[in-house]
Design a protein around this motif. Structure first.
Motif, short mmCIF file in Angstrom:
data_model
loop_
_atom_site.label_atom_id
_atom_site.label_comp_id
_atom_site.label_asym_id
_atom_site.label_seq_id
_atom_site.Cartn_x
_atom_site.Cartn_y
_atom_site.Cartn_z
N LYS A 1 -11.41 109.79 76.99
CA LYS A 1 -13.04 110.20 76.72
C LYS A 1 -14.44 109.58 77.36
CE LYS A 1 -14.48 107.78 72.62
NZ LYS A 1 -14.77 106.23 71.33
N HIS A 2 -13.88 109.17 78.42
CA HIS A 2 -14.60 109.18 80.17
C HIS A 2 -14.05 108.99 80.39
CE1 HIS A 2 -16.50 105.59 77.16
NE2 HIS A 2 -15.41 104.92 77.32
N CYS A 3 -13.44 110.10 80.58
CA CYS A 3 -12.48 110.67 82.36
C CYS A 3 -13.79 111.79 82.30
CB CYS A 3 -11.17 111.38 81.27
SG CYS A 3 -11.11 113.82 82.24
N ASP A 4 -14.03 111.86 83.73
CA ASP A 4 -14.51 113.13 84.10
C ASP A 4 -15.06 114.72 84.36
OD1 ASP A 4 -14.18 115.02 86.59
OD2 ASP A 4 -13.62 113.02 87.11
N SER A 5 -15.71 114.79 83.77
CA SER A 5 -15.45 116.35 83.19
C SER A 5 -14.81 117.61 84.06
CB SER A 5 -17.15 116.80 82.60
OG SER A 5 -17.74 117.24 83.97
N ALA A 6 -14.97 117.56 85.43
CA ALA A 6 -13.96 118.06 86.37
C ALA A 6 -12.48 117.99 86.29
CB ALA A 6 -14.27 117.96 88.13
N LEU A 7 -11.97 116.73 85.74
CA LEU A 7 -10.08 116.71 85.29
C LEU A 7 -10.55 117.30 84.07
CD1 LEU A 7 -9.73 113.10 86.81
CD2 LEU A 7 -9.39 115.38 88.42
N ARG A 8 -11.34 117.43 82.61
CA ARG A 8 -11.25 117.41 81.39
C ARG A 8 -10.31 118.49 81.33
NH1 ARG A 8 -8.89 117.89 77.69
NH2 ARG A 8 -10.22 116.99 75.89
N VAL A 9 -11.42 119.45 82.50
CA VAL A 9 -10.95 121.20 82.00
C VAL A 9 -9.66 121.42 82.94
CG1 VAL A 9 -13.19 121.64 82.18
CG2 VAL A 9 -11.99 121.55 84.21
N ARG A 10 -9.03 120.33 83.31
CA ARG A 10 -7.45 120.77 83.89
C ARG A 10 -6.58 120.15 83.04
NH1 ARG A 10 -8.46 118.57 89.67
NH2 ARG A 10 -5.80 118.78 89.16
N ILE A 11 -6.85 119.60 81.35
CA ILE A 11 -5.67 119.07 80.72
C ILE A 11 -5.87 120.19 79.03
CG2 ILE A 11 -6.06 116.48 79.32
CD1 ILE A 11 -7.11 115.35 82.03
N THR B 1 0.51 106.55 80.19
CA THR B 1 0.80 107.64 80.74
C THR B 1 -0.50 108.75 80.46
OG1 THR B 1 1.72 109.06 78.64
CG2 THR B 1 3.43 108.03 79.66
N VAL B 2 -1.54 108.62 79.55
CA VAL B 2 -2.04 109.43 80.22
C VAL B 2 -2.92 108.79 80.97
CG1 VAL B 2 -4.60 109.93 79.65
CG2 VAL B 2 -3.08 109.37 77.52
N PRO B 3 -3.77 107.63 81.70
CA PRO B 3 -4.21 107.27 82.55
C PRO B 3 -3.62 108.17 84.19
CG PRO B 3 -4.64 105.19 81.01
CD PRO B 3 -3.25 106.47 81.00
N ALA B 4 -2.32 107.91 84.37
CA ALA B 4 -1.32 108.01 85.09
C ALA B 4 -1.50 109.80 85.45
CB ALA B 4 0.19 107.85 84.68
N ALA B 5 -1.63 110.19 84.04
CA ALA B 5 -1.92 112.38 84.32
C ALA B 5 -2.83 112.31 84.75
CB ALA B 5 -1.49 112.41 83.28
N LEU B 6 -3.80 111.17 84.66
CA LEU B 6 -4.77 111.85 85.45
C LEU B 6 -5.41 111.35 86.89
CD1 LEU B 6 -8.42 109.94 82.82
CD2 LEU B 6 -7.13 112.67 82.80
N ASP B 7 -4.71 110.60 87.08
CA ASP B 7 -4.49 110.53 88.89
C ASP B 7 -3.54 111.20 89.68
OD1 ASP B 7 -6.25 108.16 89.53
OD2 ASP B 7 -4.19 105.69 89.19
#
Lengths: 333, 333
Positions: A40-50, A10-16
């Motif tokens: 952990k390895h998620c890029d910061s532009a996505l991370r701020v939207r989580i 579910t987490v990788p699918a959410a990132l996509d």
């Protein structure tokens, strides 16, 4: 946290999904110790939207729904639905226990006024493309009035999400003739005929669902669930026989190699995963149920469905149009 | 006279059945003007094994069953069933109106003592070969007690016709857990658990039917009919997509040519016609319903089924074993 694979899927699918939908923000509800390592390895532009909302427990797959409602207020499912009720999220997507999701959804989000029960709807492949079917398992016993409410909710959703001006509605029955069927279905047919706003076309049989005779197929949840699972079962049997047949000897294995693009194309067209994401209609909020066995891509389709419903504000639309359908304006003589 | 093709199919199929079964005699019931021309070129060794019983009318496909019972006593269906009741025939095979066949069967042949309603049963392909399912449309509403009776009748038949010592029995439900399902199904599960003579294995879901989880699948007629027709509908959709896919370009058409034996083999394995012939269990006589659209070969399978049931004397066996099942001997503590 739910489904066969939990956060690992579910987490990788959410990132996509964040990549696909630039205006989307996601609230991950679950145990932080399991979720944080996956970010952990998620890029910061996505991370701020989580955002992460820690939940101490989960609702087990075999837990009694009413127990979950009373005793699992610290569960990921409870807290995710609560975040929708509080306006912190516009939709909830879960691969967890269906019965619990329904009972918790009903308890936490409440029903829309005029709707007695939530119904589960999903798309089904047809010769023409796909149709929608409901209810698919939320309600094991339905009155004619419930079937009417399902038809209205489904029609409103199809109009908004699929942009079908006047979706055709059919009742699933064991025959097309008026005398066929049980009392609920016969009475529902009369009620639907009286509703001028709905494009009701009558009864269809099980095979009519897949030939695409209607945009919306209405049935009680017991029948709908069994119809869908039975056909999935036969499809799996066919695919197994095809595999066996193609591997019988060297010549056939060679044939299978040559036919591989064709077989892959067919698999894609008929992949039940493409139709993953069943909507719980009738609640004061959007809830989408993913198949428990969904993989990364399939869970993504369920998220996409929730995004589409949130953009269209389905619960508000159903609510607004309900009164019109339940009490249709009297037509001039 | 019934079905989509009438005597044009049923008479030649009957002649072939005489060739397959040397001890069989056939009573053709229908309008002599339509039947006699079809017997003109029949060789005399077969002709002596055929009797013709003239019937002036037929029960129409959309006729109300109760009307047929009261007003169609000169119909081929009525007279065929009457010939079974009178002992002139050991079984009746019809491709006509299912509802009428059931109501007339019940009215003319009477129910077995202890059985409330007839149930329609047929075989369904599974990964392991096939299973039996009932009811497939005779009863739109069933109590738990009816489902129990279906399980008993089905078990007796499987033991006799399929020679399975202790057939596994499952109830069709929307989940495998005990808390799932409607009231009838839950109560039926309790009743079945108490019957020591039956090999009851619990609930199965729609897809479990085709994976071959049980020898006998019990459900109410509304659900059974829709499960079967839905899966047939999806199978037809798949076969249509396969055809489309194989005809898209020259290369693929060539591939289709190479794969033809394989495709034919698959079609044969999954041909629903192979499973033609549904038995009406619970009557004091053997009645087999053929699919209305059955061709020559498929109608032949229905005749074969009737022959097998007559050889095994199924109604008498059900009757004898019923009491034992309904009131099982008390097991020693």
């Amino acid at each position: 946290m739910g489904g066969d694979f939990g956060p690992r899927i579910t987490v990788p699918a959410a990132l996509d999904a964040l990549r696909r939908h630039p205006s989307l923000n996601i609230l991950l509800v679950g145990h932080q110790q399991q979720i944080l390592p996956l970010l952990k390895h998620c890029d910061s532009a996505l991370r701020v939207r989580i955002e992460l909302l820690h939940a101490e427990t989960v609702v087990a797959m075999n837990e009694r729904p009413t127990f979950a409602l009373r005793r699992r207020q610290d569960s990921s499912m409870y807290m995710a639905l609560q975040s929708v009720a509080q306006g912190r999220a516009q939709a909830c997507v879960s691969a967890g226990n269906t019965g619990a999701l329904m009972v918790l959804g009903r308890g936490i989000l409440q029903m829309l006024p005029g709707i007695d029960r939530p119904a589960i709807t999903s798309t089904v492949p047809t010769a023409a493309g796909h149709c929608h079917m409901l209810d698919l398992g939320a309600n094991v016993d339905c009155s004619a009035e419930h079937l009417l409410q399902f038809a209205i909710m489904g029609s409103v959703m199809l109009r908004a999400v699929e942009r079908i001006e006047s979706p055709t509605v059919a009742l699933l029955n064991i025959g097309a003739e008026e005398i066929k069927g049980n009392e609920q279905v016969k009475l529902a047919s009369r009620l639907l005929t009286e509703r001028t706003g709905l494009n009701y076309i009558g009864f269809i049989e099980g095979d009519g669902v897949f030939s695409g005779e209607a945009d919306l197929v209405v049935c009680d949840g017991f029948v709908g669930n069994i119809a869908l699972k039975s056909s999935e079962g036969l499809a799996r049997l066919i695919s197994c026989k095809v595999r066996q047949s193609f591997s019988r000897n060297l010549y056939r294995r060679l044939l299978a190699l040559l036919a591989r693009p064709l077989i892959r194309e067919l698999q894609q067209q008929l992949d039940p995963g493409l139709h993953n994401g069943a909507s719980l209609l009738g609640l004061q909020g959007i809830v989408v149920k993913s198949h428990g066995g969904a993989n990364h891509d399939c869970f993504g389709y369920a998220i996409d469905k929730a995004v589409a419903e949130a953009e269209m504000n389905i619960p508000e639309r159903i609510s607004k149009q309900l009164e019109h359908y339940l009490y249709p304006p009297i037509a001039p003589e």
